[in-house]
Scaffold this motif. Structure first.
Motif, short mmCIF file in Angstrom:
data_model
loop_
_atom_site.label_atom_id
_atom_site.label_comp_id
_atom_site.label_asym_id
_atom_site.label_seq_id
_atom_site.Cartn_x
_atom_site.Cartn_y
_atom_site.Cartn_z
N LEU A 104 9.81 -1.56 -6.27
CA LEU A 104 9.62 -1.12 -5.14
C LEU A 104 9.09 -2.12 -4.44
O LEU A 104 8.04 -2.38 -5.04
CB LEU A 104 9.22 0.39 -4.80
N ASN A 105 9.23 -2.45 -3.58
CA ASN A 105 8.62 -3.63 -2.68
C ASN A 105 7.48 -2.68 -1.20
O ASN A 105 8.78 -2.54 -0.50
CB ASN A 105 9.21 -5.05 -1.93
N ALA A 106 6.77 -2.69 -1.10
CA ALA A 106 6.35 -1.47 0.20
C ALA A 106 5.88 -2.82 0.58
O ALA A 106 5.32 -3.51 1.09
CB ALA A 106 4.96 -1.07 -0.71
N MET A 107 6.18 -2.15 1.88
CA MET A 107 6.18 -3.86 3.74
C MET A 107 5.61 -3.02 4.45
O MET A 107 5.37 -1.50 4.46
CB MET A 107 8.07 -4.04 4.09
N HIS A 108 5.05 -4.02 5.71
CA HIS A 108 4.02 -2.83 6.59
C HIS A 108 5.59 -2.03 7.30
O HIS A 108 5.62 -0.69 7.54
CB HIS A 108 4.03 -3.96 7.40
N ASP A 109 6.65 -2.95 7.26
CA ASP A 109 8.36 -1.92 7.88
C ASP A 109 9.08 -2.32 7.67
O ASP A 109 9.42 -3.13 7.31
CB ASP A 109 8.04 -2.52 9.65
N PRO A 132 -1.00 -0.31 -1.48
CA PRO A 132 -2.27 -0.26 -0.94
C PRO A 132 -3.51 0.30 -1.70
O PRO A 132 -2.88 1.22 -2.76
CB PRO A 132 -2.50 0.07 0.41
N ALA A 133 -5.18 0.80 -2.07
CA ALA A 133 -5.53 1.07 -3.03
C ALA A 133 -5.00 2.67 -2.85
O ALA A 133 -5.93 3.19 -3.58
CB ALA A 133 -7.48 0.85 -2.36
N SER A 134 -4.78 2.92 -2.01
CA SER A 134 -4.50 4.47 -1.89
C SER A 134 -3.63 5.16 -2.23
O SER A 134 -3.09 6.28 -2.04
CB SER A 134 -4.76 4.78 0.28
N PHE A 135 -2.74 4.12 -3.44
CA PHE A 135 -1.57 4.45 -3.19
C PHE A 135 -1.41 5.20 -4.50
O PHE A 135 -2.48 5.20 -5.82
CB PHE A 135 -0.91 3.62 -4.19
N CYS A 137 10.49 0.16 0.40
CA CYS A 137 10.11 1.43 1.52
C CYS A 137 8.94 0.41 2.50
O CYS A 137 8.41 -0.69 1.93
CB CYS A 137 9.66 2.44 1.17
N LYS A 138 8.29 1.24 3.66
CA LYS A 138 7.06 1.06 3.79
C LYS A 138 5.69 1.62 3.49
O LYS A 138 5.89 2.43 2.67
CB LYS A 138 6.82 2.17 5.38
N ARG A 139 4.93 0.48 4.00
CA ARG A 139 4.13 1.25 3.02
C ARG A 139 3.03 2.28 3.43
O ARG A 139 2.72 2.57 2.51
CB ARG A 139 2.35 -0.26 3.15
N ALA A 140 3.34 2.72 4.23
CA ALA A 140 2.82 4.42 4.76
C ALA A 140 3.65 5.43 4.34
O ALA A 140 2.92 6.42 3.85
CB ALA A 140 2.76 3.90 5.84
#
Length: 597
Positions: A243-248, A203-206, A263-266
């Protein structure tokens, strides 16, 4: 991998996205010098993940031709085919692969992203595994902003990464996953080695700069661990984190010059997030994953079980050493986060206590040794069910505690440490296949005593490890704490919609009462006669409200649409541990990797 053979004979794969919406890759396999009646096959498993995954189930529309003439194909078994070709005349195979598994182990393709391992897409050409293999990534039909990334050596490649790559052999080809799509990209240098990092789904916050800096610290700590001041002896000359960032999601798979991570996007680091103090738990988990997979660059990808000297892609490859290769890696992954100063002592001890409690709360540790667990990975670890916790022990978690016990025991003797043992093993086995006898020989050489009895008890036995004694010798006091109610009862629950029983632990109060996996716990009845009350349970915490300090009740349970009443009586006998510091100097000597001599 080794240098490319001096040969013009090649096996070539051209991969393109045939249909993003249908999740189909198309592969064109060109064999310059086929054998008569050439045999090809698709692996049934991927190294690093010990389960037969039958990748051939997703292969379709296989066709063959020599020149303009079609060639007959006969399927030999579940994963291999005989191509009735003439010898020496270029043979071309085309086929499609369905790709809709978002894990790090297989292949994925949709309108947002593509990913594949060679074990899912690249047929093995029997008899030519050791010839050069070419991979051509085709951008036809893909969005113009998509890029491609892989650790394979680029030959003729566009700025976006599409084009020709070369592998020394089939093993290197399928050990080099490919990422396709629109992804964030960064790089850093650790010990003179260039490392690339790509992140899909951020996301943009990364905060990419923080992830790069922290990963660089991990890589430098691990290169120092293995090679000290001789960093130029590190076996990898380049490395790619994917790295693939996913919801879960969570997971990783090691490769010689790269790793695929989820990993989790969060859990990604965010701009504006405090960089002092303990990092968020989710981000620590991600850093631990990065540390774990990068440590595998040495431990399992190069230093590896003798049984893995050459992978057999057609069947299970058995070894009893996963407790060493996965367990010892699991020990050092968090320890090296501490040495890289990414976590402090308190955070490290919290992670270690969690591992200890996971093992102590697994009844299967008294049934299965970690050596047996390693061999049984193919049928047990990757095929868990409601009874797994009662019948098995994880070679990751207990293996890491075996490493802890060895390290603390070696350090207490004042002569050596597990750090030194790992480096000596690397030199003894020349970064290649090893056996348990190699480990025993190095332990005896560096410590001056035999560790055969310890390995027999800790690795091949089922008795509990001497954790309390060894930790105390290194400034750590083991203290017991009250257990959560579910642990006291011996239940693993799903409380998302009501209370569903996932696992009933062996010998627990819940098992004695008659609970079974799959039960829905509806309510409780308390008291007798006129004082009798019945209460509906929405979550387990409600039990304390209705029972107070009482530890007896009648549980109202639904099983297969039948309503059952179970007499439940428990005691607070389960006592999780926490780790407290009693000697900071001794603790720091261990955690800093200093000699205790």
């Amino acid at each position: 991998m080794g240098s490319l053979p001096a040969s013009s004979t090649q096996v070539g794969y051209a991969v393109r996205a045939l249909d993003l919406q249908a999740h189909l890759f198309e592969v064109t396999l060109t064999i310059d010098q086929p054998a008569a009646n050439q045999v090809v096959s698709l692996p049934v498993w991927i190294p690093g993940s010990y389960l037969l995954r039958e990748f051939a189930k997703h292969l379709q529309c296989l066709q063959a031709r020599q020149g303009h003439k079609p060639v007959t194909i006969t399927q030999r078994d579940k994963c291999s085919w005989q191509i009735h070709a003439k010898a020496g005349k270029t043979l071309v195979l085309t086929y499609q692969v369905y790709a809709f598994d978002s894990s790090v182990r297989t292949a994925w393709l949709d309108s947002q992203r593509g990913f594949f391992n060679g074990t899912s897409l690249c047929l093995r050409v029997h008899g030519q595994e050791d010839t050069p293999h070419r991979l051509t990534l085709i951008d036809e039909g893909l969005p113009k902003e998509w890029q491609a990334a892989t650790a394979l050596r680029a030959q003729r490649v566009s700025k976006r990464g599409f084009g020709d790559y070369l592998a020394a052999n089939y093993d290197e080809l399928v050990d080099s996953p490919v990422e396709l799509g629109q992804f964030w990209r960064g790089e850093f240098v650790a010990a003179g080695i260039k490392h690339h990092f790509i992140v899909s789904g951020a996301p943009a916050s990364f905060d990419g700069a923080r992830l790069l800096a922290d990963t660089q610290a991990i890589c430098e700590a691990e290169i120092r661990f293995w090679h000290g001041r001789q960093a130029q002896q590190a076996p990898q000359r380049h490395y790619l984190f994917m790295l693939n960032a996913m919801h879960d999601g969570y997971g990783g798979l090691e490769h010689c010059n790269s790793t695929a991570l989820i990993c989790k996007r969060a859990d990604l680091p965010r701009h504006g997030q405090a960089k002092v103090g303990a990092p968020p738990d989710g981000y620590t988990t991600l850093l631990g994953l990065i540390s774990h997979e990068y440590f595998h660059t040495w431990n399992v990808k190069r230093l590896r079980p003798a049984e893995f000297s050459r992978y057999d892609y057609a069947q299970e490859n058995y070894t009893e050493l996963l407790w060493f290769f996965e367990g010892f890696t699991s020990y050092f992954d968090d320890l090296l986060l501490r040495r890289a100063t990414l976590i402090d002592n308190a955070h490290y001890l919290k992670l270690l206590a969690r591992t200890i409690n996971q093992v102590l709360q697994t009844p299967g540790r008294q049934v299965q040794s970690v050596a047996q667990s390693s061999r049984d990975a193919w049928v047990k670890y990757y095929r868990q069910d409601e009874n797994t916790v009662n019948a098995t022990v994880s070679y990751y978690t207990k293996g890491s505690l075996v490493a802890l016990c060895l390290d603390l025991s070696l350090r207490h003797s004042g002569k050596t440490s597990l750090d030194a043992v790992m480096r000596a093993l690397w030199l003894r086995c020349q970064g290649g296949p090893m056996t348990q006898d190699d480990l025993l020989a190095v332990l005896a050489d560096l410590s001056g005593k035999s560790y055969a009895n310890e390995l027999q008890q800790w690795v091949h036995g089922t008795a509990d490890l001497p954790l309390k004694k060894l930790l105390k010798q290194h400034g750590i006091r083991v203290e017991e704490t009250p257990a959560p109610l579910a642990d006291q009862l011996g239940l693993k629950l799903n409380e998302q919609q009501g209370i569903r029983v996932k696992n009933v632990l062996r010998g627990s109060a819940a098992e004695l009462a008659g609970f079974a996996a799959g039960d829905e716990w509806l309510g409780v009845a308390t008291g007798e006669g006129k004082t009798s009350q019945r209460w509906r349970l929405n979550k387990l915490d409600d039990l304390a409200t209705y029972l107070g300090s009482d530890t007896r009740c009648r549980a109202l349970v639904a099983r297969d649409q039948r309503l059952l009443t179970l007499s439940l009586n428990w005691m607070d006998t389960v006592r999780p541990v926490i780790l407290a510091v009693s000697d900071t100097q001794a603790l720091n000597a261990w955690l800093d990797g200093k000699s205790s001599a």
